[in-house]
Scaffold this active site. Structure first.
Site, PDB file in Angstrom:
ATOM      1  N   CYS A 177       0.850  -1.179   0.000  1.00 33.63           N
ATOM      2  CA  CYS A 177       0.000   0.000   0.000  1.00 33.63           C
ATOM      3  C   CYS A 177       0.887   1.230   0.000  1.00 33.63           C
ATOM      4  O   CYS A 177       1.943   1.205   0.605  1.00 33.63           O
ATOM      5  CB  CYS A 177      -0.875   0.006   1.249  1.00 33.63           C
ATOM      6  SG  CYS A 177      -2.285  -1.064   1.043  1.00 33.63           S
ATOM      7  N   PRO A 178       0.510   2.289  -0.637  1.00 31.34           N
ATOM      8  CA  PRO A 178      -0.756   2.552  -1.318  1.00 31.34           C
ATOM      9  C   PRO A 178      -0.691   2.307  -2.829  1.00 31.34           C
ATOM     10  O   PRO A 178      -1.579   2.759  -3.524  1.00 31.34           O
ATOM     11  CB  PRO A 178      -0.930   4.052  -1.048  1.00 31.34           C
ATOM     12  CG  PRO A 178       0.477   4.572  -1.126  1.00 31.34           C
ATOM     13  CD  PRO A 178       1.371   3.476  -0.625  1.00 31.34           C
TER      14      PRO A 178
END
Lengths: 177, 74, 230
Positions: free
Chosen positions: B13-14
């Site tokens: 992530c992200p």
């Protein structure tokens, strides 16, 4: 009763909890931590000790470093890896996450996919380790525990952490995607 | 109606979310995006964003700890 | 153990890619075995070193909760700008509010009883080192995809990338510890430590801090609505 049954079912175990539920539960354990150990939760301090032990293993000497010069720091290092409470908690954190993943049947070794990820992990990890030493903690010790302790340092940490996250996001999008 | 597949396996992530957002921008209404992820937080934040944005979302666990987030642009 | 038949998908997929799925393994039995072992280690510690067992069980709880709720301090700081979402930011603020109250009760009781206030070691000095450290840490956690607790949690989930990141976190810590003497001499030793009740009084400090948290919560909510509309 049905709800409890559902929670412990295979499907219930797979379900992620809400962020607010996480916030409340983490807060409860954080308060229990202060009440029972006399000190709030911290993560990065023991990681520094891991480095010191490894350095000693290779014949290095940290005893004359300012950071390890106090009697307490020396005692912690001399007692060893498995006697350091913070180390035990960090190990338990890894195993707690592993347990949650297994109970959801979602464990899998996820391999590194690209050179970019290696650079990101090396650079990011190093910056976090170094930064945490300067700021006397990480997102847990300096931020979460700092703010909960009514320390102004927690808020100052938060402000500059946010600036860092903004800069980091720009770097991430530009170089690591 | 097109179907676009994005392989975000192994991406932390992200990155999966940004990839999904960028892809959706280029897509026409009715097109379908299949995002392959294995980062456990991506199977939460990607659907959350997509639903808030008003798209149809489905998550399929294709392997242990591996998901396909299927988003139909609306 | 057959999966219940799924309701027909509402999403019409252009190509009916019915890739043959590998049958998924049920890891719950391994999970239960691991749970028993972890519990027994805790019991062993309780008899040999009770203090360590507290750290063990709270650590397990922290890891379990972090993983189950996908809680991430990194995302809370990064997502408002990167994706416009503030759900996690607001959850973190809720945690700040709850622990502020909980900690203050514990600290105030110790203060009233005349015993030393616990956890005051976490009132860190504020200075250039704080700012530089936090800024560098902020960049690092976004690039590495997780902060210290998040990295540990993802090691438990089986991410090789975070194992590497943890290794370099340790190395970075060691280099930081080596340089610490210089930083302390130049920037830390004269930096002030500020315990808010010393400035605003106990009630004032809690009220001021909760008000600030509420304000940030409100701003985060507005920010999400604004970025959604854009």
């Amino acid at each position: 009763m049905n709800k409890i049954k559902e929670f412990f079912s295979k499907k219930g175990m797979k379900k992620a909890w809400g962020y607010v539920a996480g916030a409340v539960l983490l807060s409860v354990v954080q308060v229990i931590t202060l009440a029972s150990t006399g000190s709030p939760w911290g993560v990065s301090g023991p990681l520094m000790n891991w480095g010191a032990w490894t350095f000693r293993l290779f014949g290095g000497n940290v005893n004359n470093w300012h950071r390890f010069s106090s009697v307490g720091a020396q005692a912690t290092l001399d007692a060893g890896f498995f006697s350091d409470p913070g180390t035990i908690r960090n190990l338990a954190l890894i195993f707690g996450a592993l347990l949650a993943t297994l109970l959801a049947s979602q464990f899998k070794i996820k391999k590194i996919k690209s050179k970019k990820q290696i650079i990101a992990a090396v650079l990011g990890g190093f910056m976090m380790g170094y930064g945490a030493r300067l700021a006397a903690g990480c997102n847990i010790g300096a931020l979460f525990s700092g703010i909960a302790s009514l320390s102004l340092s927690g808020w100052v940490f938060a402000l500059f952490l946010f600036f860092g996250a903004v800069a980091g996001s720009k770097i991430l999008v530009k170089y690591f995607m | 109606m097109n179907e676009i597949i994005i392989d975000a396996l192994g991406e932390a992530c992200p990155v999966p979310l940004i990839k999904a957002q960028n892809a959706i921008k280029e897509m026409a209404v009715g097109d379908v995006l299949v995002l392959q992820v294995d980062h456990s937080c991506a199977m939460k934040n990607v659907p959350e964003w997509a639903r808030k944005d008003g798209h149809n979302v489905e998550i399929e666990e294709v392997d242990d700890g591996e998901w396909e987030v299927i988003i139909e642009k609306a | 153990m057959s999966e219940p038949t799924k309701a027909p998908s509402s999403i019409k997929r252009a190509s009916s890619r019915t890739r043959t799925r590998k049958p998924k393994k049920n890891q719950i039995p391994i999970g239960i075995a691991v749970a028993i072992v972890l519990f027994l280690i805790g019991i062993y510690l309780a008899f040999t070193n009770p203090r360590l067992s507290i750290f063990w069980f709270t650590g397990l709880a922290f890891g379990f909760i972090l993983q189950k709720s996908r809680f991430c301090f990194t995302a809370a700081m990064r997502d408002p700008l990167l994706t416009g979402g503030t759900t996690l930011t607001r959850a973190v603020l809720i945690a700040f509010a709850i622990t502020t109250v909980g900690f203050t009760v514990i600290k105030y009781m110790a203060y009233v009883n005349g015993s030393p206030i616990p956890g005051q070691g976490f009132i860190a000095p504020i200075g250039i080192a704080t700012a530089v450290g936090a800024f560098v840490f902020g960049i690092g956690m976004v690039i590495a995809g997780g902060c210290a607790s998040g990295t540990l949690m993802r090691v438990g989930e089986g991410f090789t990338m975070q194992m590497l990141s943890l290794l370099f976190f340790v190395i970075g810590s060691l280099v930081g510890a080596y340089d610490f003497g210089w930083w302390k001499l130049n920037f830390i030793q004269d930096a002030p430590r500020v315990f808010l009740p010393d400035v605003f009084g106990w009630v004032g400090a809690v009220v001021a801090q909760l008000a600030l948290i509420a304000l940030l919560y409100f701003l985060a909510l507005k920010w999400e609505q604004k970025s959604k509309a854009a």
